[in-house]
Design a protein around this motif. Structure first.
Motif, PDB file in Angstrom:
ATOM      1  N   LYS A   1       1.482   5.952  13.129  1.00 33.36           N
ATOM      2  CA  LYS A   1       1.155   6.163  14.535  1.00 33.36           C
ATOM      3  C   LYS A   1       2.370   6.666  15.314  1.00 33.36           C
ATOM      4  N   ARG A   2       3.525   6.060  15.069  1.00 24.05           N
ATOM      5  CA  ARG A   2       4.724   6.505  15.780  1.00 24.05           C
ATOM      6  C   ARG A   2       5.114   7.927  15.387  1.00 24.05           C
ATOM      7  N   ALA A   3       4.884   8.301  14.136  1.00 23.16           N
ATOM      8  CA  ALA A   3       5.163   9.669  13.693  1.00 23.16           C
ATOM      9  C   ALA A   3       4.211  10.651  14.389  1.00 23.16           C
ATOM     10  N   VAL A   4       2.946  10.285  14.497  1.00 27.52           N
ATOM     11  CA  VAL A   4       1.983  11.125  15.216  1.00 27.52           C
ATOM     12  C   VAL A   4       2.407  11.249  16.675  1.00 27.52           C
ATOM     13  N   ASP A   5       2.817  10.146  17.279  1.00 29.35           N
ATOM     14  CA  ASP A   5       3.254  10.174  18.679  1.00 29.35           C
ATOM     15  C   ASP A   5       4.459  11.092  18.869  1.00 29.35           C
TER      16      ASP A   5
ATOM     17  N   MET B   1       0.838  -1.182   0.000  1.00 24.26           N
ATOM     18  CA  MET B   1       0.000   0.000   0.000  1.00 24.26           C
ATOM     19  C   MET B   1       0.875   1.235   0.000  1.00 24.26           C
ATOM     20  N   LEU B   2       0.358   2.273  -0.579  1.00 28.22           N
ATOM     21  CA  LEU B   2       0.988   3.589  -0.514  1.00 28.22           C
ATOM     22  C   LEU B   2       0.145   4.471   0.392  1.00 28.22           C
ATOM     23  N   VAL B   3       0.811   5.224   1.248  1.00 30.72           N
ATOM     24  CA  VAL B   3       0.104   6.164   2.105  1.00 30.72           C
ATOM     25  C   VAL B   3       0.771   7.522   1.977  1.00 30.72           C
ATOM     26  N   ALA B   4      -0.036   8.539   1.730  1.00 28.80           N
ATOM     27  CA  ALA B   4       0.410   9.930   1.770  1.00 28.80           C
ATOM     28  C   ALA B   4      -0.213  10.520   3.019  1.00 28.80           C
ATOM     29  N   PHE B   5       0.622  11.103   3.885  1.00 26.68           N
ATOM     30  CA  PHE B   5       0.069  11.676   5.098  1.00 26.68           C
ATOM     31  C   PHE B   5       0.775  12.954   5.485  1.00 26.68           C
ATOM     32  N   SER B   6       0.037  13.763   6.231  1.00 27.12           N
ATOM     33  CA  SER B   6       0.547  15.028   6.731  1.00 27.12           C
ATOM     34  C   SER B   6       0.124  15.148   8.188  1.00 27.12           C
ATOM     35  N   ILE B   7       1.092  15.458   9.038  1.00 29.25           N
ATOM     36  CA  ILE B   7       0.828  15.644  10.459  1.00 29.25           C
ATOM     37  C   ILE B   7       1.009  17.114  10.780  1.00 29.25           C
ATOM     38  N   SER B   8       0.010  17.699  11.423  1.00 25.96           N
ATOM     39  CA  SER B   8       0.047  19.119  11.753  1.00 25.96           C
ATOM     40  C   SER B   8      -0.029  19.317  13.261  1.00 25.96           C
ATOM     41  N   PRO B   9       1.058  19.809  13.848  1.00 28.08           N
ATOM     42  CA  PRO B   9       1.004  20.104  15.278  1.00 28.08           C
ATOM     43  C   PRO B   9       0.283  21.428  15.517  1.00 28.08           C
ATOM     44  N   SER B  10      -0.426  21.516  16.630  1.00 26.03           N
ATOM     45  CA  SER B  10      -1.040  22.774  17.052  1.00 26.03           C
ATOM     46  C   SER B  10      -0.354  23.218  18.335  1.00 26.03           C
TER      47      SER B  10
ATOM     48  N   GLU C   1       3.436  -2.830   3.791  1.00 28.46           N
ATOM     49  CA  GLU C   1       2.235  -3.572   4.149  1.00 28.46           C
ATOM     50  C   GLU C   1       1.410  -2.753   5.146  1.00 28.46           C
ATOM     51  N   TRP C   2       0.112  -3.011   5.176  1.00 26.27           N
ATOM     52  CA  TRP C   2      -0.839  -2.249   5.987  1.00 26.27           C
ATOM     53  C   TRP C   2      -0.344  -2.043   7.415  1.00 26.27           C
ATOM     54  N   ASP C   3      -0.053  -3.118   8.128  1.00 27.67           N
ATOM     55  CA  ASP C   3       0.298  -3.016   9.544  1.00 27.67           C
ATOM     56  C   ASP C   3       1.589  -2.245   9.765  1.00 27.67           C
TER      57      ASP C   3
END
Length: 100
Positions: A58-62, A1-10, A49-51
């Motif tokens: 999740k670790r990037a968000v953390d 799978m390919l995932v494009a994501f953006s994390i925005s801190p406030s 892979e998905w997992d």
């Protein structure tokens, strides 16, 4: 799978309003994962892979949550079982079409 994501801190901006330090912490997690990835001005793309991909997200968000009281996440996924190497292959197909 390919995932494009953006994390925005406030609330984690420096005096100039930049959130680059918090974003760098997230990108560091992605790069250290060993999964194929790339970062551009708006998103980080990762393939696997998905997992394993979701674990990295999740670790990037953390990592961002460690320095920000609130975190926003935008995520887009291309789920296509049986295909790998699409992080570059999709772009190569478009480039070939442009040359035709």
């Amino acid at each position: 799978m390919l995932v494009a994501f953006s994390i925005s801190p406030s609330g984690a901006a420096d005096e100039s309003g930049s959130v680059s330090e918090a974003v760098a912490a997230a990108v560091r997690v992605v790069r250290e994962s060993g999964l194929p990835n790339e970062t551009n001005a708006m998103f980080t793309n990762i393939e696997g892979e998905w997992d394993e991909v979701m674990d990295v997200v999740k670790r990037a968000v953390d990592a961002v949550a460690a320095v920000s009281p609130r975190v926003g996440l935008v995520l887009k996924a291309d789920i296509r079982p049986g295909y790998t190497g699409q992080l570059t292959a999709k772009v190569e197909r478009v480039e070939r079409a442009l040359e035709a």
